[in-house]
Design a protein around this motif. Structure first.
Motif, PDB file in Angstrom:
ATOM      1  N   GLY A 107       0.828  -1.199   0.000  1.00  0.00           N
ATOM      2  CA  GLY A 107       0.000   0.000   0.000  1.00  0.00           C
ATOM      3  C   GLY A 107       0.862   1.248   0.000  1.00  0.00           C
ATOM      4  O   GLY A 107       2.098   1.184  -0.092  1.00  0.00           O
ATOM      5  N   ASP A 108       0.231   2.398   0.100  1.00  0.00           N
ATOM      6  CA  ASP A 108       0.966   3.668   0.090  1.00  0.00           C
ATOM      7  C   ASP A 108       1.505   3.959   1.488  1.00  0.00           C
ATOM      8  O   ASP A 108       1.098   4.902   2.156  1.00  0.00           O
ATOM      9  CB  ASP A 108       0.047   4.805  -0.374  1.00  0.00           C
ATOM     10  CG  ASP A 108       0.783   6.147  -0.460  1.00  0.00           C
ATOM     11  OD1 ASP A 108       2.038   6.140  -0.535  1.00  0.00           O
ATOM     12  OD2 ASP A 108       0.108   7.191  -0.418  1.00  0.00           O
ATOM     13  N   TRP A 109       2.428   3.099   1.914  1.00  0.00           N
ATOM     14  CA  TRP A 109       2.968   3.301   3.262  1.00  0.00           C
ATOM     15  C   TRP A 109       3.808   4.579   3.374  1.00  0.00           C
ATOM     16  O   TRP A 109       3.771   5.228   4.443  1.00  0.00           O
ATOM     17  CB  TRP A 109       3.763   2.071   3.712  1.00  0.00           C
ATOM     18  CG  TRP A 109       4.923   1.688   2.859  1.00  0.00           C
ATOM     19  CD1 TRP A 109       4.938   0.788   1.837  1.00  0.00           C
ATOM     20  CD2 TRP A 109       6.259   2.200   2.966  1.00  0.00           C
ATOM     21  NE1 TRP A 109       6.194   0.715   1.280  1.00  0.00           N
ATOM     22  CE2 TRP A 109       7.022   1.556   1.963  1.00  0.00           C
ATOM     23  CE3 TRP A 109       6.879   3.118   3.802  1.00  0.00           C
ATOM     24  CZ2 TRP A 109       8.377   1.815   1.774  1.00  0.00           C
ATOM     25  CZ3 TRP A 109       8.228   3.396   3.621  1.00  0.00           C
ATOM     26  CH2 TRP A 109       8.958   2.750   2.618  1.00  0.00           C
ATOM     27  N   PRO A 110       4.539   5.028   2.336  1.00  0.00           N
ATOM     28  CA  PRO A 110       5.235   6.308   2.489  1.00  0.00           C
ATOM     29  C   PRO A 110       4.269   7.467   2.723  1.00  0.00           C
ATOM     30  O   PRO A 110       4.524   8.347   3.556  1.00  0.00           O
ATOM     31  CB  PRO A 110       6.000   6.468   1.180  1.00  0.00           C
ATOM     32  CG  PRO A 110       6.164   5.082   0.654  1.00  0.00           C
ATOM     33  CD  PRO A 110       4.896   4.395   1.040  1.00  0.00           C
ATOM     34  N   GLY A 111       3.144   7.473   1.990  1.00  0.00           N
ATOM     35  CA  GLY A 111       2.174   8.549   2.168  1.00  0.00           C
ATOM     36  C   GLY A 111       1.526   8.508   3.537  1.00  0.00           C
ATOM     37  O   GLY A 111       1.328   9.553   4.172  1.00  0.00           O
ATOM     38  N   ALA A 112       1.199   7.315   4.017  1.00  0.00           N
ATOM     39  CA  ALA A 112       0.574   7.185   5.342  1.00  0.00           C
ATOM     40  C   ALA A 112       1.535   7.603   6.439  1.00  0.00           C
ATOM     41  O   ALA A 112       1.141   8.286   7.398  1.00  0.00           O
ATOM     42  CB  ALA A 112       0.107   5.750   5.546  1.00  0.00           C
ATOM     43  N   ILE A 113       2.793   7.212   6.298  1.00  0.00           N
ATOM     44  CA  ILE A 113       3.788   7.592   7.299  1.00  0.00           C
ATOM     45  C   ILE A 113       4.019   9.103   7.282  1.00  0.00           C
ATOM     46  O   ILE A 113       4.096   9.748   8.335  1.00  0.00           O
ATOM     47  CB  ILE A 113       5.102   6.831   7.054  1.00  0.00           C
ATOM     48  CG1 ILE A 113       4.923   5.351   7.445  1.00  0.00           C
ATOM     49  CG2 ILE A 113       6.261   7.455   7.844  1.00  0.00           C
ATOM     50  CD1 ILE A 113       6.127   4.492   7.133  1.00  0.00           C
ATOM     51  N   ALA A 114       4.116   9.667   6.090  1.00  0.00           N
ATOM     52  CA  ALA A 114       4.314  11.120   5.982  1.00  0.00           C
ATOM     53  C   ALA A 114       3.153  11.872   6.616  1.00  0.00           C
ATOM     54  O   ALA A 114       3.354  12.884   7.301  1.00  0.00           O
ATOM     55  CB  ALA A 114       4.466  11.511   4.518  1.00  0.00           C
ATOM     56  N   GLY A 115       1.926  11.379   6.390  1.00  0.00           N
ATOM     57  CA  GLY A 115       0.761  12.025   6.986  1.00  0.00           C
ATOM     58  C   GLY A 115       0.766  11.942   8.499  1.00  0.00           C
ATOM     59  O   GLY A 115       0.414  12.904   9.187  1.00  0.00           O
ATOM     60  N   PHE A 116       1.181  10.795   9.026  1.00  0.00           N
ATOM     61  CA  PHE A 116       1.233  10.624  10.478  1.00  0.00           C
ATOM     62  C   PHE A 116       2.291  11.542  11.094  1.00  0.00           C
ATOM     63  O   PHE A 116       2.052  12.215  12.101  1.00  0.00           O
ATOM     64  CB  PHE A 116       1.544   9.162  10.813  1.00  0.00           C
ATOM     65  CG  PHE A 116       1.535   8.849  12.284  1.00  0.00           C
ATOM     66  CD1 PHE A 116       0.350   8.581  12.941  1.00  0.00           C
ATOM     67  CD2 PHE A 116       2.723   8.801  13.013  1.00  0.00           C
ATOM     68  CE1 PHE A 116       0.329   8.291  14.296  1.00  0.00           C
ATOM     69  CE2 PHE A 116       2.722   8.512  14.368  1.00  0.00           C
ATOM     70  CZ  PHE A 116       1.518   8.256  15.012  1.00  0.00           C
ATOM     71  N   ILE A 117       3.445  11.593  10.464  1.00  0.00           N
ATOM     72  CA  ILE A 117       4.546  12.407  10.984  1.00  0.00           C
ATOM     73  C   ILE A 117       4.218  13.898  10.931  1.00  0.00           C
ATOM     74  O   ILE A 117       4.654  14.672  11.793  1.00  0.00           O
ATOM     75  CB  ILE A 117       5.829  12.097  10.180  1.00  0.00           C
ATOM     76  CG1 ILE A 117       6.351  10.706  10.556  1.00  0.00           C
ATOM     77  CG2 ILE A 117       6.904  13.152  10.402  1.00  0.00           C
ATOM     78  CD1 ILE A 117       7.531  10.257   9.730  1.00  0.00           C
ATOM     79  N   ALA A 118       3.440  14.312   9.934  1.00  0.00           N
ATOM     80  CA  ALA A 118       3.138  15.739   9.755  1.00  0.00           C
ATOM     81  C   ALA A 118       2.292  16.311  10.877  1.00  0.00           C
ATOM     82  O   ALA A 118       2.285  17.527  11.086  1.00  0.00           O
ATOM     83  CB  ALA A 118       2.429  15.948   8.413  1.00  0.00           C
ATOM     84  N   ASP A 119       1.594  15.481  11.615  1.00  0.00           N
ATOM     85  CA  ASP A 119       0.740  15.946  12.713  1.00  0.00           C
ATOM     86  C   ASP A 119       1.572  16.014  13.993  1.00  0.00           C
ATOM     87  O   ASP A 119       2.011  14.979  14.501  1.00  0.00           O
ATOM     88  CB  ASP A 119      -0.431  14.983  12.899  1.00  0.00           C
ATOM     89  CG  ASP A 119      -1.434  15.479  13.942  1.00  0.00           C
ATOM     90  OD1 ASP A 119      -1.099  16.398  14.722  1.00  0.00           O
ATOM     91  OD2 ASP A 119      -2.552  14.929  13.990  1.00  0.00           O
ATOM     92  N   PRO A 120       1.817  17.206  14.545  1.00  0.00           N
ATOM     93  CA  PRO A 120       2.666  17.330  15.733  1.00  0.00           C
ATOM     94  C   PRO A 120       2.155  16.545  16.935  1.00  0.00           C
ATOM     95  O   PRO A 120       2.950  16.119  17.775  1.00  0.00           O
ATOM     96  CB  PRO A 120       2.662  18.840  16.021  1.00  0.00           C
ATOM     97  CG  PRO A 120       2.246  19.480  14.754  1.00  0.00           C
ATOM     98  CD  PRO A 120       1.333  18.517  14.070  1.00  0.00           C
ATOM     99  N   THR A 121       0.846  16.331  17.031  1.00  0.00           N
ATOM    100  CA  THR A 121       0.312  15.596  18.184  1.00  0.00           C
ATOM    101  C   THR A 121       0.732  14.137  18.167  1.00  0.00           C
ATOM    102  O   THR A 121       0.698  13.466  19.212  1.00  0.00           O
ATOM    103  CB  THR A 121      -1.221  15.689  18.225  1.00  0.00           C
ATOM    104  OG1 THR A 121      -1.767  15.063  17.054  1.00  0.00           O
ATOM    105  CG2 THR A 121      -1.685  17.138  18.275  1.00  0.00           C
ATOM    106  N   ASN A 122       1.153  13.646  17.013  1.00  0.00           N
ATOM    107  CA  ASN A 122       1.544  12.237  16.923  1.00  0.00           C
ATOM    108  C   ASN A 122       2.941  11.964  17.463  1.00  0.00           C
ATOM    109  O   ASN A 122       3.372  10.807  17.493  1.00  0.00           O
ATOM    110  CB  ASN A 122       1.448  11.758  15.471  1.00  0.00           C
ATOM    111  CG  ASN A 122       0.013  11.583  15.033  1.00  0.00           C
ATOM    112  OD1 ASN A 122      -0.879  11.345  15.849  1.00  0.00           O
ATOM    113  ND2 ASN A 122      -0.226  11.691  13.732  1.00  0.00           N
ATOM    114  N   ARG A 123       3.622  13.000  17.887  1.00  0.00           N
ATOM    115  CA  ARG A 123       4.923  12.787  18.544  1.00  0.00           C
ATOM    116  C   ARG A 123       4.770  12.063  19.872  1.00  0.00           C
ATOM    117  O   ARG A 123       5.749  11.555  20.426  1.00  0.00           O
ATOM    118  CB  ARG A 123       5.641  14.121  18.752  1.00  0.00           C
ATOM    119  CG  ARG A 123       6.153  14.764  17.463  1.00  0.00           C
ATOM    120  CD  ARG A 123       6.654  16.174  17.718  1.00  0.00           C
ATOM    121  NE  ARG A 123       7.782  16.177  18.626  1.00  0.00           N
ATOM    122  CZ  ARG A 123       9.060  16.229  18.260  1.00  0.00           C
ATOM    123  NH1 ARG A 123       9.364  16.249  16.961  1.00  0.00           N
ATOM    124  NH2 ARG A 123      10.026  16.242  19.140  1.00  0.00           N
TER     125      ARG A 123
END
Length: 229
Positions: free
Chosen positions: A92-108
């Motif tokens: 699947g589009d794991w790079p896109g999903a990971i990039a989306g997750f990382i882009a949200d500061p609350t996910n730190r």
């Protein structure tokens, strides 16, 4: 985008590792900065040589998945860590999903995992995968096969993976907590069904449940590992 370190524990994984690494090459096409790190537990089948030929960093650790992922996480240079098993292929589009997750500061202060599937489409294996995905959603207990994406600082604040011979994945996700775990949308971790084919699906599931129950009842992980093996 910050550097992402993919930590892969290996032990005689020369047959499966090329497929795992090939799937990760998708990051190069989308220019995602990726460091791949092998934490080897003493392979004798050419796993380390294969990794080096592929341009992958390697570290040597004491045998045992908990010890190996812990050593790999400590050696990683990335701001984000992605723990992945050697017999698992990301689809699947794991790079896109990971990039989306990382882009949200609350996910730190959160972590993410993938949906589980097996490389064998037999009904028993589909049922096992469905049960694992339900367990992840309802109880916040994904298998280690489902990969784990987590920020380095948050990971270290949780005490890292414990150096256990078994159940290191359960120990860490329990510290994270169900509310702080989420699914990477559209990403599937396709893992080998070899152990289910070898031992029999029902027998293997019952053994896994027995080990999990023993862990929650407080049995020493070393004793559980002996039973598991």
């Amino acid at each position: 985008m910050p550097l992402i370190s993919v930590v892969i524990p290996t032990l005689n994984a020369a047959a499966a590792l090329p497929f795992c690494l090939a799937a990760l090459r998708l990051a190069e096409r989308v220019r995602m900065p990726l460091e791949i790190l092998i934490a080897d537990g003493g392979s004798s089948d050419g796993t380390v040589a294969l990794a080096k030929q592929s341009g992958v960093r390697t570290v040597t650790a004491e045998k045992g998945r908990g010890r190996q992922v812990r050593a790999g996480g400590q050696a990683a240079r990335g701001d984000w860590l992605l723990f992945l098993h050697a017999d698992t292929v990301l689809a699947g589009d794991w790079p896109g999903a990971i990039a989306g997750f990382i882009a949200d500061p609350t996910n730190r202060q959160r972590a993410a995992h993938a949906r589980l599937a097996f490389d064998d489409d037999r009904p028993a294996h589909r049922l096992i995968a469905a049960a694992a995905n339900l367990r992840s959603r309802l109880l916040g207990l994904p298998y280690g096969d489902q990969t784990l994406l987590i920020h380095r600082d948050y990971y270290r604040s949780l005490g890292e993976y414990p150096a256990l011979p078994l159940m290191e994945d359960v120990a860490l996700v329990r510290r994270i907590g169900r509310r702080n775990l989420t699914l990477l949308p559209g990403v599937t971790a396709i893992t080998s069904a070899g152990r289910y084919r070898r031992d029999g699906a029902v027998r293997r599931v019952l053994r896994n449940l027995a080990c999990l129950g023993a862990y929650f009842l407080g049995f020493p992980p070393e004793r559980i590992a002996r039973f598991y093996r």
